[in-house]
Design a protein around this motif. Structure first.
Motif, PDB file in Angstrom:
ATOM      1  N   MET A   1       0.082  22.729  53.396  1.00  0.00           N
ATOM      2  CA  MET A   1      -0.673  21.525  52.997  1.00  0.00           C
ATOM      3  C   MET A   1      -1.747  21.913  51.987  1.00  0.00           C
ATOM      4  O   MET A   1      -2.557  22.793  52.262  1.00  0.00           O
ATOM      5  N   GLN A   2      -1.749  21.240  50.838  1.00  0.00           N
ATOM      6  CA  GLN A   2      -2.717  21.609  49.799  1.00  0.00           C
ATOM      7  C   GLN A   2      -4.027  20.851  49.910  1.00  0.00           C
ATOM      8  O   GLN A   2      -4.920  21.046  49.098  1.00  0.00           O
ATOM      9  N   ILE A   3      -4.087  19.945  50.874  1.00  0.00           N
ATOM     10  CA  ILE A   3      -5.363  19.227  50.983  1.00  0.00           C
ATOM     11  C   ILE A   3      -6.056  19.585  52.292  1.00  0.00           C
ATOM     12  O   ILE A   3      -5.405  19.844  53.305  1.00  0.00           O
ATOM     13  N   PRO A   4      -7.385  19.640  52.259  1.00  0.00           N
ATOM     14  CA  PRO A   4      -8.120  20.067  53.444  1.00  0.00           C
ATOM     15  C   PRO A   4      -8.203  18.950  54.483  1.00  0.00           C
ATOM     16  O   PRO A   4      -8.993  18.033  54.344  1.00  0.00           O
ATOM     17  N   CYS A   5      -7.345  19.029  55.510  1.00  0.00           N
ATOM     18  CA  CYS A   5      -7.332  18.004  56.557  1.00  0.00           C
ATOM     19  C   CYS A   5      -7.909  18.572  57.847  1.00  0.00           C
ATOM     20  O   CYS A   5      -7.870  19.778  58.070  1.00  0.00           O
ATOM     21  N   THR A   6      -8.388  17.695  58.701  1.00  0.00           N
ATOM     22  CA  THR A   6      -8.827  18.141  60.021  1.00  0.00           C
ATOM     23  C   THR A   6      -7.593  18.393  60.885  1.00  0.00           C
ATOM     24  O   THR A   6      -6.492  17.940  60.541  1.00  0.00           O
ATOM     25  N   ASP A   7      -7.789  19.063  62.008  1.00  0.00           N
ATOM     26  CA  ASP A   7      -6.651  19.349  62.904  1.00  0.00           C
ATOM     27  C   ASP A   7      -6.011  18.047  63.377  1.00  0.00           C
ATOM     28  O   ASP A   7      -4.793  17.950  63.485  1.00  0.00           O
ATOM     29  N   ILE A   8      -6.849  17.063  63.654  1.00  0.00           N
ATOM     30  CA  ILE A   8      -6.331  15.772  64.126  1.00  0.00           C
ATOM     31  C   ILE A   8      -5.444  15.139  63.060  1.00  0.00           C
ATOM     32  O   ILE A   8      -4.347  14.644  63.334  1.00  0.00           O
ATOM     33  N   GLU A   9      -5.918  15.166  61.806  1.00  0.00           N
ATOM     34  CA  GLU A   9      -5.133  14.572  60.714  1.00  0.00           C
ATOM     35  C   GLU A   9      -3.832  15.335  60.515  1.00  0.00           C
ATOM     36  O   GLU A   9      -2.770  14.727  60.319  1.00  0.00           O
ATOM     37  N   LEU A  10      -3.919  16.657  60.603  1.00  0.00           N
ATOM     38  CA  LEU A  10      -2.691  17.456  60.423  1.00  0.00           C
ATOM     39  C   LEU A  10      -1.672  17.115  61.502  1.00  0.00           C
ATOM     40  O   LEU A  10      -0.476  16.938  61.223  1.00  0.00           O
ATOM     41  N   ALA A  29       2.231  10.762  52.167  1.00  0.00           N
ATOM     42  CA  ALA A  29       0.866  10.199  52.266  1.00  0.00           C
ATOM     43  C   ALA A  29       0.438   9.949  50.823  1.00  0.00           C
ATOM     44  O   ALA A  29       0.715  10.769  49.935  1.00  0.00           O
ATOM     45  N   ILE A  30      -0.228   8.823  50.593  1.00  0.00           N
ATOM     46  CA  ILE A  30      -0.491   8.451  49.187  1.00  0.00           C
ATOM     47  C   ILE A  30      -1.825   7.721  49.038  1.00  0.00           C
ATOM     48  O   ILE A  30      -2.360   7.192  50.022  1.00  0.00           O
ATOM     49  N   GLY A  31      -2.344   7.743  47.803  1.00  0.00           N
ATOM     50  CA  GLY A  31      -3.489   6.875  47.468  1.00  0.00           C
ATOM     51  C   GLY A  31      -4.834   7.409  47.927  1.00  0.00           C
ATOM     52  O   GLY A  31      -5.111   8.615  47.860  1.00  0.00           O
ATOM     53  N   GLY A  32      -5.662   6.491  48.412  1.00  0.00           N
ATOM     54  CA  GLY A  32      -7.064   6.783  48.713  1.00  0.00           C
ATOM     55  C   GLY A  32      -7.274   7.961  49.648  1.00  0.00           C
ATOM     56  O   GLY A  32      -8.219   8.733  49.478  1.00  0.00           O
ATOM     57  N   PHE A  33      -6.370   8.114  50.632  1.00  0.00           N
ATOM     58  CA  PHE A  33      -6.518   9.215  51.592  1.00  0.00           C
ATOM     59  C   PHE A  33      -6.435  10.564  50.869  1.00  0.00           C
ATOM     60  O   PHE A  33      -7.285  11.445  51.070  1.00  0.00           O
ATOM     61  N   VAL A  34      -5.415  10.700  50.015  1.00  0.00           N
ATOM     62  CA  VAL A  34      -5.218  11.974  49.306  1.00  0.00           C
ATOM     63  C   VAL A  34      -6.416  12.218  48.372  1.00  0.00           C
ATOM     64  O   VAL A  34      -7.000  13.306  48.351  1.00  0.00           O
ATOM     65  N   ARG A  35      -6.770  11.161  47.643  1.00  0.00           N
ATOM     66  CA  ARG A  35      -7.914  11.265  46.714  1.00  0.00           C
ATOM     67  C   ARG A  35      -9.176  11.709  47.459  1.00  0.00           C
ATOM     68  O   ARG A  35      -9.826  12.680  47.081  1.00  0.00           O
ATOM     69  N   ASP A  36      -9.490  11.007  48.542  1.00  0.00           N
ATOM     70  CA  ASP A  36     -10.750  11.279  49.230  1.00  0.00           C
ATOM     71  C   ASP A  36     -10.757  12.651  49.896  1.00  0.00           C
ATOM     72  O   ASP A  36     -11.779  13.336  49.931  1.00  0.00           O
ATOM     73  N   LYS A  37      -9.599  13.072  50.412  1.00  0.00           N
ATOM     74  CA  LYS A  37      -9.517  14.407  51.016  1.00  0.00           C
ATOM     75  C   LYS A  37      -9.802  15.470  49.967  1.00  0.00           C
ATOM     76  O   LYS A  37     -10.488  16.453  50.228  1.00  0.00           O
ATOM     77  N   LEU A  38      -9.244  15.259  48.767  1.00  0.00           N
ATOM     78  CA  LEU A  38      -9.396  16.271  47.718  1.00  0.00           C
ATOM     79  C   LEU A  38     -10.836  16.384  47.225  1.00  0.00           C
ATOM     80  O   LEU A  38     -11.238  17.436  46.728  1.00  0.00           O
ATOM     81  N   ILE A  39     -11.604  15.305  47.352  1.00  0.00           N
ATOM     82  CA  ILE A  39     -13.004  15.408  46.894  1.00  0.00           C
ATOM     83  C   ILE A  39     -13.988  15.479  48.065  1.00  0.00           C
ATOM     84  O   ILE A  39     -15.200  15.358  47.879  1.00  0.00           O
ATOM     85  N   GLY A  40     -13.431  15.633  49.273  1.00  0.00           N
ATOM     86  CA  GLY A  40     -14.307  15.817  50.435  1.00  0.00           C
ATOM     87  C   GLY A  40     -15.056  14.569  50.849  1.00  0.00           C
ATOM     88  O   GLY A  40     -16.163  14.650  51.372  1.00  0.00           O
ATOM     89  N   ARG A  41     -14.453  13.408  50.566  1.00  0.00           N
ATOM     90  CA  ARG A  41     -15.083  12.149  50.954  1.00  0.00           C
ATOM     91  C   ARG A  41     -14.516  11.715  52.302  1.00  0.00           C
ATOM     92  O   ARG A  41     -13.354  11.997  52.597  1.00  0.00           O
ATOM     93  N   ALA A  42     -15.325  11.006  53.084  1.00  0.00           N
ATOM     94  CA  ALA A  42     -14.851  10.582  54.413  1.00  0.00           C
ATOM     95  C   ALA A  42     -13.677   9.612  54.273  1.00  0.00           C
ATOM     96  O   ALA A  42     -13.657   8.788  53.355  1.00  0.00           O
ATOM     97  N   THR A  43     -12.709   9.741  55.170  1.00  0.00           N
ATOM     98  CA  THR A  43     -11.559   8.814  55.139  1.00  0.00           C
ATOM     99  C   THR A  43     -11.451   8.150  56.503  1.00  0.00           C
ATOM    100  O   THR A  43     -11.769   8.739  57.522  1.00  0.00           O
ATOM    101  N   LYS A  44     -10.986   6.890  56.476  1.00  0.00           N
ATOM    102  CA  LYS A  44     -10.840   6.204  57.766  1.00  0.00           C
ATOM    103  C   LYS A  44      -9.412   5.719  57.966  1.00  0.00           C
ATOM    104  O   LYS A  44      -9.018   5.348  59.052  1.00  0.00           O
TER     105      LYS A  44
END
Ligand code: ATP
Length: 472
Positions: A1-10, A29-44
């Protein structure tokens, strides 16, 4: 996985991948989630696209949880949603879209992941991550969105004119993302917004209001509002705000540009409150300045009564923008109407009665009002700012002193309208209002004590003066 996810998300993504594998549908997985993970923004929430039926995939994923979460699906849109304890997951089948000029609702047909990425609004929102066995975790980035993320650029994947003309809401979204992420809108994309601004008219007021609220909830809303203004969108969606712009000169006397002053006030208040409605009060506090502007000889520019006229404009603006017509609107109106009152109390020899009136009129919203007034100080002169802030501290101190003595914040006069009607056998009428006002004013002015006995005496005196008799 190239994006930094939490264990729960993984674990969640693995589950979705397994369900998709069993159904034999490619999924991403697409869109806002991928974007926000890549810039370290909170995702819901996470959006999942599959090359197949999104509702079937959602059912399969839901079945892997215990207890099984409910699947909310929208057959017409082919979308489904499940809410787990940790995340909301949206499922949709990959689609291809084509637009009709009169509507922002596209004709939709099943498509590939490429088709689905082509219909996305910005390169940074078109990033996908494969959840398929052969390339699990691979980033699929056909428009070099990763570079735009690094360079903090908002850019449409396809020709911007077509992207915006197809769905003009995307113009608001571009500006909102620019404000939220503090990204720059790429020059061609920005130019296309200005060129296609008129197309915003086919977007519903509710969607526009939603974007305005999101801009207003950012750390520095001036970024978004200034872009709305410069692209011409603001003039179409919220003309009263755009009309604050500009400074007029007569005999060398100018006034400040009230649009940029307001933006500064909004940015200031955002440092001190997250309350959307107090932020709206900052947007609207000077909204009636153009309507009340006058040049008075020997005096310069005046805006007499802009707080009252501005207050009256609030319900109309809220209706037009489809903002709520409830206590939130009344709160904003009250803030606009009262925004000059604390300033008027910074002069010398302020009586207790003026302080009491402010406490009574502001009630529970006193602190909010002071926050607005402090944000309204936009002078560049540091000495001046310091002096104004000190003055407001004095007002706060005086208010605290009077409040402690008289408890006026949530105060109601000791005699109600019903009591007056009962005493004199009156129906609801002008006389009742006159007596009520007389009692309230006498207490606020300190002419009588704030208690039932004094208020009753005044009620009787006033009634005698008006020729009324008590009921036998
Ligand atoms: P946020 O949740 O902060 O609004 P988001 O990017 O997740 O950000 P959503 O509105 O949830 O925004 O949309 C999810 C994704 O759907 C976006 O990232 C984008 O790829 C796509 N999308 C949403 N609205 C549009 C649109 N009007 N045109 C094209 N693509 C869109």
């Amino acid at each position: 996985m190239q994006i930094p996810c939490t264990d729960i998300e993984l674990a969640l993504l693995k589950k979705i991948a397994l369900a998709a594998k069993e159904l034999n549908v490619p999924c991403y997985a697409i869109g806002g989630f991928v974007r926000d993970k890549l810039i370290g923004r909170a995702t819901k929430d996470v959006d999942i696209v599959c090359v197949g039926d999104g509702i079937v995939l959602a059912e399969k994923v839901a079945g892997m949880f215990f207890p099984k979460p409910e699947v909310h699906f929208f057959k017409n849109f082919g979308t489904a949603q499940i809410k787990t304890a940790q995340m909301e997951i949206e499922f949709v089948g990959a689609r291809k879209e084509s637009y009709d000029f009169s509507s922002r609702k596209p004709a939709v047909e099943n498509g590939s992941i490429e088709d689905d990425q082509n219909r996305r609004d910005f390169t940074i929102n078109a990033l996908a991550i494969s959840l398929n066995e052969q390339d699990y975790g691979q980033l699929i980035d056909p428009f070099n969105g990763i570079l735009d993320l690094q360079n903090k650029i908002i850019k449409t994947p396809l020709e911007p004119g077509i992207t915006f003309s197809d769905d003009p809401l995307r113009m608001m979204r571009a500006i909102r993302f620019s404000a939220q992420l503090q990204f720059t809108i790429e020059a061609n994309t920005l130019e296309a917004i200005a060129q296609y601004a008129e197309r915003i008219k086919i977007v519903s007021s509710e969607r526009i209001a939603d974007e305005l609220n999101k801009i207003l909830l950012t750390a520095k809303p001036s970024i978004g509002f200034d872009l709305l203004f410069k692209t011409g969108l603001l003039d179409i969606i919220f003309p009263a705000f755009a009309q604050l712009s500009g400074a007029e000169y007569i005999d060398g006397h100018g006034h400040k540009d009230n649009f940029y002053h307001t933006l500064q006030v909004v940015d200031n208040i955002c440092k001190n409150t997250d309350d959307l409605w107090l932020r709206w009060a900052a947007v609207l506090h000077d909204i009636a300045k153009p309507a009340t502007k006058k040049f008075e000889e020997g005096h310069g520019w005046t805006f007499h009564g802009h707080e009252v006229i501005g207050g009256r404009m609030v319900p109309k603006i809220f209706t037009k923008l489809r903002l709520p017509q409830n206590e939130k609107m009344r709160f904003v109106r009250k803030m606009v109407e009262l925004h000059l009152r604390p300033i008027s109390l910074t002069k010398e020899n302020i009586t207790d009665s003026a302080i009491r009136r402010l406490l009574f009129d502001a009630g529970d919203d006193f602190e909010a009002l002071m926050t607005l007034c402090e944000a309204d100080i936009t002078s560049k002169n540091k000495q001046k700012v310091k002096r104004y802030l000190e003055n407001f501290e004095m007002v706060r101190a005086r208010c605290a002193e009077v409040e402690e003595k008289d408890h006026l914040r949530n105060w109601q006069p000791p005699i109600t309208g019903e009591m007056i009607m009962e005493t004199f056998g009156l129906p609801p009428s002008k006389e009742v209002g006159l007596i009520k006002d007389a009692i309230r004013n006498a207490i606020l002015d300190g002419d009588i004590e704030n208690n039932l006995a004094a208020a009753t005496q005044l009620m009787l005196d006033k009634a005698t003066e008006m020729g009324l008799k008590t009921r036998p």
